[in-house]
Design an enzyme around this catalytic site. Structure first.
Site, PDB file in Angstrom:
ATOM      1  N   ASN A 172       0.894  -1.181   0.000  1.00 12.26           N
ATOM      2  CA  ASN A 172       0.000   0.000   0.000  1.00 12.26           C
ATOM      3  C   ASN A 172       0.922   1.217   0.000  1.00 12.26           C
ATOM      4  OD1 ASN A 172      -2.363   1.289   2.450  1.00 12.26           O
ATOM      5  ND2 ASN A 172      -2.387   1.586   0.252  1.00 12.26           N
TER       6      ASN A 172
ATOM      7  N   CYS B  17      -4.901   6.305   8.443  1.00 14.02           N
ATOM      8  CA  CYS B  17      -4.342   5.368   7.449  1.00 14.02           C
ATOM      9  C   CYS B  17      -3.351   4.476   8.189  1.00 14.02           C
ATOM     10  CB  CYS B  17      -3.656   6.146   6.334  1.00 14.02           C
ATOM     11  SG  CYS B  17      -2.913   5.087   5.068  1.00 14.02           S
TER      12      CYS B  17
ATOM     13  N   ASN C 220      -1.457   1.655   7.221  1.00 11.22           N
ATOM     14  CA  ASN C 220      -0.152   1.416   6.586  1.00 11.22           C
ATOM     15  C   ASN C 220       0.639   2.714   6.514  1.00 11.22           C
ATOM     16  OD1 ASN C 220      -0.403  -1.409   6.004  1.00 11.22           O
ATOM     17  ND2 ASN C 220      -1.849  -0.884   4.395  1.00 11.22           N
TER      18      ASN C 220
ATOM     19  N   HIS D 237     -15.644   1.630   7.585  1.00  9.98           N
ATOM     20  CA  HIS D 237     -15.377   0.314   6.989  1.00  9.98           C
ATOM     21  C   HIS D 237     -16.640  -0.537   6.953  1.00  9.98           C
ATOM     22  CE1 HIS D 237     -10.982   0.647   6.755  1.00  9.98           C
ATOM     23  NE2 HIS D 237     -11.133   1.439   7.792  1.00  9.98           N
TER      24      HIS D 237
ATOM     25  N   ASN E  31     -14.763   2.189   2.977  1.00 15.17           N
ATOM     26  CA  ASN E  31     -13.743   1.212   2.592  1.00 15.17           C
ATOM     27  C   ASN E  31     -14.352  -0.170   2.818  1.00 15.17           C
ATOM     28  OD1 ASN E  31     -11.299   3.133   2.428  1.00 15.17           O
ATOM     29  ND2 ASN E  31     -12.130   3.567   4.455  1.00 15.17           N
TER      30      ASN E  31
ATOM     31  N   GLU F 240     -10.782   0.303  -1.528  1.00 12.95           N
ATOM     32  CA  GLU F 240     -10.657   1.487  -0.674  1.00 12.95           C
ATOM     33  C   GLU F 240     -11.436   2.686  -1.218  1.00 12.95           C
ATOM     34  OE1 GLU F 240      -7.143   3.027   0.923  1.00 12.95           O
ATOM     35  OE2 GLU F 240      -6.176   1.073   1.188  1.00 12.95           O
TER      36      GLU F 240
ATOM     37  N   CYS G  99      -4.630  -2.661   3.337  1.00 12.61           N
ATOM     38  CA  CYS G  99      -5.283  -1.534   4.016  1.00 12.61           C
ATOM     39  C   CYS G  99      -5.147  -1.796   5.510  1.00 12.61           C
ATOM     40  CB  CYS G  99      -6.749  -1.458   3.600  1.00 12.61           C
ATOM     41  SG  CYS G  99      -7.689  -0.152   4.422  1.00 12.61           S
TER      42      CYS G  99
ATOM     43  N   THR H  72      -6.090   0.082   8.277  1.00 11.19           N
ATOM     44  CA  THR H  72      -7.329   0.256   9.041  1.00 11.19           C
ATOM     45  C   THR H  72      -8.332  -0.814   8.651  1.00 11.19           C
ATOM     46  OG1 THR H  72      -8.056   1.872   7.384  1.00 11.19           O
ATOM     47  CG2 THR H  72      -7.095   2.739   9.430  1.00 11.19           C
ATOM     48  N   GLY H  73      -8.265  -1.230   7.379  1.00  9.83           N
ATOM     49  CA  GLY H  73      -9.176  -2.290   6.915  1.00  9.83           C
ATOM     50  C   GLY H  73      -8.867  -3.630   7.554  1.00  9.83           C
TER      51      GLY H  73
END
Ligand SMILES: N[C@H](CCC[C@H](N)C(=O)O)C(=O)O
Length: 276
Positions: free
Chosen positions: A13, A73, A75, A160, A191, A209, A218, A220-221
């Site tokens: 990412n 974010c 990453n 999300h 996302n 995303e 991702c 946070t994903g």
């Protein structure tokens, strides 16, 4: 104008990082849109500005490839920590201010950072998700591309939508991704993570995303996916959960009170100069 930048990634990412420690720039959304296209420009999933902070070692401001800003974010924040460490602005322990609050990071090895990501938030108004009733959206059906999808909605500082599938590799995200991203239930867009149970506390995940399309990872994903899996009793709390993404592996821990810890890599690829 010559613009110096650092290209970094976390599990593939990738973002363009700008040193804004002397002051935040005012054209970040336009730069994100101009510099993110692959083959036509630098190429990235978006742009991240490392700016000053009064209350932390630095501030992270994150902009998707379409120029939209996100409060958080995962990453990206590991890469900001790596950048601050490499530039001797901070050491093995540091704090980074974000629009989703101050995050604490610890260096766990060469290019490996652990992030206290804060709490997963399932309250609909805080995701935000609307039109699906007052209760948290846990494994509820929404229609995308004419089909019902069982989704769980939560915030990691950004919105999300997590759905469990039999085979993540078989999904045509280019076809279904925009239908989730722009679904009317998500007023700030969303996302979307597609997860497959691979084993005990082991998930595979792909993501579409908000503002960037499919990315190789991702952060946070991954946190949202682990929290949703614990909520759905597919994974256990207070246990390391392995998240396998197309770009690499993240390790997520979900506490009994929904505090999320993420551990993963951050890598500097190159520094460059671009005329803007
Ligand atoms: N597209 C996301 C921001 C980037 C999140 C992702 N790259 C991560 O590592 O958490 C959003 O608009 O909320």
């Amino acid at each position: 104008m010559r613009l110096e930048f650092t290209k970094m990634h976390g599990c593939g990412n990738d973002y363009i990082y700008l040193d804004c420690l002397k002051g935040m720039i005012d054209n970040a959304p336009e730069l994100a849109r101009r510099l993110s296209p692959r083959r036509f420009s630098v190429g990235s999933d978006g742009l991240i500005c490392i700016a000053p902070s009064q209350v932390a070692d630095a501030t992270m401001r994150m902009f998707n490839a379409d120029g939209s800003e996100s409060a958080m974010c995962g990453n990206g924040i590991r890469c900001v920590a790596q950048w601050l460490y490499e530039h001797k602005v901070a050491g093995d322990e540091m704090t980074i201010e974000t629009l989703a609050g101050i995050k604490h990071l610890s260096r766990k090895g060469e290019g490996i950072w652990q992030v206290e990501m804060g709490a997963a938030e399932f309250e609909p108004a805080l995701v935000p998700v609307k039109g699906l009733g007052p209760d948290p959206v846990i494994n509820r059906a929404i229609a995308v591309d004419g089909l019902p999808w069982q989704v769980t909605a939560l915030s990691m500082g950004n919105p999300h939508c997590v759905t469990v599938v039999e085979d993540v590799q078989s999904l045509d995200l280019e076809r279904i991704g925009p239908g989730f991203e722009n679904h009317p239930a998500f007023p700030e867009h969303v996302n979307t993570e597609f997860i497959q149970v691979m084993g005990k506390n082991h998930l595979a995940m792909r993501v579409w995303e908000r503002g960037s399309g499919e990315t190789l990872a991702c952060g946070t994903g991954a946190c949202a996916s682990a929290a949703a899996a614990v909520m759905l009793r597919l994974c256990e709390p207070d246990t390391d959960i392995a998240l396998d993404l197309p770009g690499g592996r993240l390790t997520i821990r979900v506490s009994e009170d929904w505090q999320i810890r993420m551990t993963g890599p951050a890598k500097t690829v190159y520094t460059g100069v671009v005329e803007v």
